[in-house]
Design an enzyme around this catalytic site. Structure first.
Site, PDB file in Angstrom:
ATOM      1  N   SER A 146      19.226 -12.918  17.872  1.00  0.00           N
ATOM      2  CA  SER A 146      18.117 -12.161  17.300  1.00  0.00           C
ATOM      3  C   SER A 146      16.813 -12.707  17.836  1.00  0.00           C
ATOM      4  CB  SER A 146      18.126 -12.262  15.773  1.00  0.00           C
ATOM      5  OG  SER A 146      17.769 -13.563  15.352  1.00  0.00           O
ATOM      6  N   LYS A 147      15.764 -11.881  17.728  1.00  0.00           N
ATOM      7  CA  LYS A 147      14.471 -12.268  18.272  1.00  0.00           C
ATOM      8  C   LYS A 147      13.835 -13.410  17.495  1.00  0.00           C
ATOM      9  CE  LYS A 147      12.039  -8.559  15.761  1.00  0.00           C
ATOM     10  NZ  LYS A 147      11.307  -7.297  15.912  1.00  0.00           N
ATOM     11  N   ARG A 148      14.394 -13.765  16.340  1.00  0.00           N
ATOM     12  CA  ARG A 148      13.849 -14.888  15.578  1.00  0.00           C
ATOM     13  C   ARG A 148      14.200 -16.223  16.225  1.00  0.00           C
ATOM     14  NH1 ARG A 148      12.940 -14.653   9.220  1.00  0.00           N
ATOM     15  NH2 ARG A 148      11.522 -12.882   9.216  1.00  0.00           N
TER      16      ARG A 148
END
Length: 503
Positions: free
Chosen positions: A252-254
């Site tokens: 995920s982009k996190r």
């Protein structure tokens, strides 16, 4: 039978590297069997779908080297290839389900549904629709429809027994019907949900094999039931393992740059990216690490896909990209690719206004452009200390910036500036306290174009990656501190929503 596969991304954000991964395996399978690969845009979420996001998807997949035989920009005999343009198909098929008794009108309000789920959770039950509108008399349904009562259409689901779904990689998957919700098929706005549109489109477009991520396994019983209701043959299902971060969490982009365009803008070769994605759960028969798309297609066998969660490791991708640069490109190709990346017309068109107002001789240009060309920028703890903010305030500011930058769907100077101002206001800081923080983590220097403009030119994923790196350089936020910060962040968001509602 002609093999037909598809990729059906939703244009609601950055083109995800996971989309390229699923697209690659669909493409390889179709081409290995002499079939067709279709691109369909699933844009029924009208609130979040944007033309910019759709174009970014097309640009990203085409840059990666995955060309489609049919799609919204190339046409085809079974279009249109945007779901927003296929509304009449969904309305007709949904009505046929209602007429046959396989679906029903649901008039429950959002408040009623929230109360129902709260009761179920309090009773430690799985939250699901309880069927309260499924048995309304036909006369009552007609009366409510005539009154213009807002409603959705839901599918009927068996209350007992198990559903057995066959997956090419996993064999038979057994899921109790008690775990399957009475899915909404048609929303109150008259647009279909993913589930109805997906099944109708796959059938009408002649898709023979549905190769998708394993997160869709829980939806397979609903789709299989819809195929049964319509009397159609279901495509063969193949659920690929999800890409994961090195810590085994879902990619995920996190935690990782996930936009395909991030890798393009960072100077990765598309051949290397596809090569690396091709190794996610699959390998060449001779186990070699470097191979072309053509070589992958020739050797491809989807039955050899491993179900273990493949790790997407940026360091490993970087190493593989280096192998392509060193061992594959001729000097002429190397020069051409490097010039294309560093000196593209689009890049200089966007950078030119910032240069003209700042430099007196061309040799000064590099000091302004370096932050855009660098893979990473050097940000030391000492440099951050010189900003004059307490360590906790600095870390909180950077974490807030990450969260706000993750929320931007359309990356523009105005929205970037608005989010930075929101962070300053929410933390009780002045904008002049926050701007140097943004400037130093994005540029790594005290001399560059403005932070707002730099963020625009870097793009969302590169900006987020640099702010994450800045947070790491600042010492990060502890797990305990992160929980407290998330609570205050949510409270700040709620206060904004309250003000909006009042106005």
């Amino acid at each position: 039978m002609t093999v037909r596969t598809r990729i059906a991304p939703s244009p609601t954000g950055d083109p995800h590297v996971g989309t390229a991964y699923i697209a690659l395996f669909n493409y390889a399978f179709a081409k290995q069997h002499g079939g067709q690969f279709v691109l369909r845009i699933e844009d029924t979420d009208q609130k979040r779908s944007t033309a910019e996001s759709e174009q970014a998807i097309l640009d990203a997949l085409r840059w990666a080297g995955l060309e489609w035989d049919e799609g919204p920009d190339v046409g085809g005999g079974l279009g249109p290839y945007r779901q927003s343009e296929r509304r009449e198909h969904y309305e007709a098929h949904c009505q046929s389900l209602v007429d046959a008794g396989h679906a029903f009108h649901c008039f429950c309000t959002s408040e009623e549904l929230d109360a129902m789920r709260a009761e179920q959770m309090a009773a430690k039950q799985t939250p699901r629709y309880d069927g309260r509108c499924a048995h309304l008399a036909a006369s009552e349904v007609s009366t409510r429809l005539a009154e213009g009562r807002e409603h959705v259409v839901r599918m009927r689901v068996p209350e007992e027994g198990d559903c057995v779904v066959h997956d090419r990689l996993r064999g038979d998957i057994q899921i109790p019907w008690a775990q399957v919700d009475m899915q909404v098929l048609m929303k109150a706005d008259g647009l279909p949900t993913y589930h109805l549109a997906n099944v109708v489109d796959d059938h009408l477009m002649g898709i023979t094999h549905v190769i998708r991520g394993e997160e869709w396994i829980p939806s397979a019983p609903k789709h299989q039931l819809l195929y049964h209701y319509f009397g159609w043959e279901m495509p063969e299902l193949c659920h690929l393992p999800l890409l994961r971060n090195p810590d085994q969490s879902k990619l995920s982009k996190r935690k990782n740059p996930t936009s395909i365009l991030f890798y393009r803008d960072q100077g990765f070769l598309p051949e290397a990216l596809l090569n690396y994605l091709g190794r996610m759960g699959w390998s060449m028969p001779d186990e070699r690490e470097q191979f072309s798309l053509k070589e992958m297609i020739e050797a491809f066998n989807i039955d050899r896909v491993s179900l273990g969660g493949p790790i997407f490791d940026l360091e490993k991708l970087t190493w593989l990209n280096g192998q392509w640069l060193k061992n594959t490109l001729t000097d002429e190709e190397y020069r051409s690719r490097l010039m294309e990346w560093m000196c593209s017309e689009a890049f200089f068109e966007s950078a030119l206004p910032h240069l003209k107002s700042r430099i007196d001789v061309f040799s000064e240009a590099s000091q302004w452009l370096n932050p855009l060309w660098l893979k990473d920028v050097p940000v030391s703890e000492e440099a951050l200390d010189q900003l004059g903010l307490e360590k906790e305030v600095l870390a909180n500011t950077l974490q807030y910036l990450i969260w706000r930058f993750e929320s931007i769907s359309t990356w523009s100077r105005e929205l970037i500036e608005a989010e930075i101002r929101w962070v300053a206001d929410s933390l009780g800081l002045k904008l002049k306290d926050v701007m140097p923080v943004v400037f130093i983590v994005l540029s790594g220097t005290r001399q560059a174009i403005s932070a707002f403009d730099l963020a625009v030119l870097l793009g969302p994923d590169r900006t987020r990656a640099r702010v994450r790196a800045g947070l790491e350089a600042a010492g990060g936020v502890s797990k305990k501190g992160l929980k407290r910060l998330e609570k205050s962040y949510q409270e700040a968001l709620q206060s904004i929503d309250t003000v909006k509602d009042a106005n």
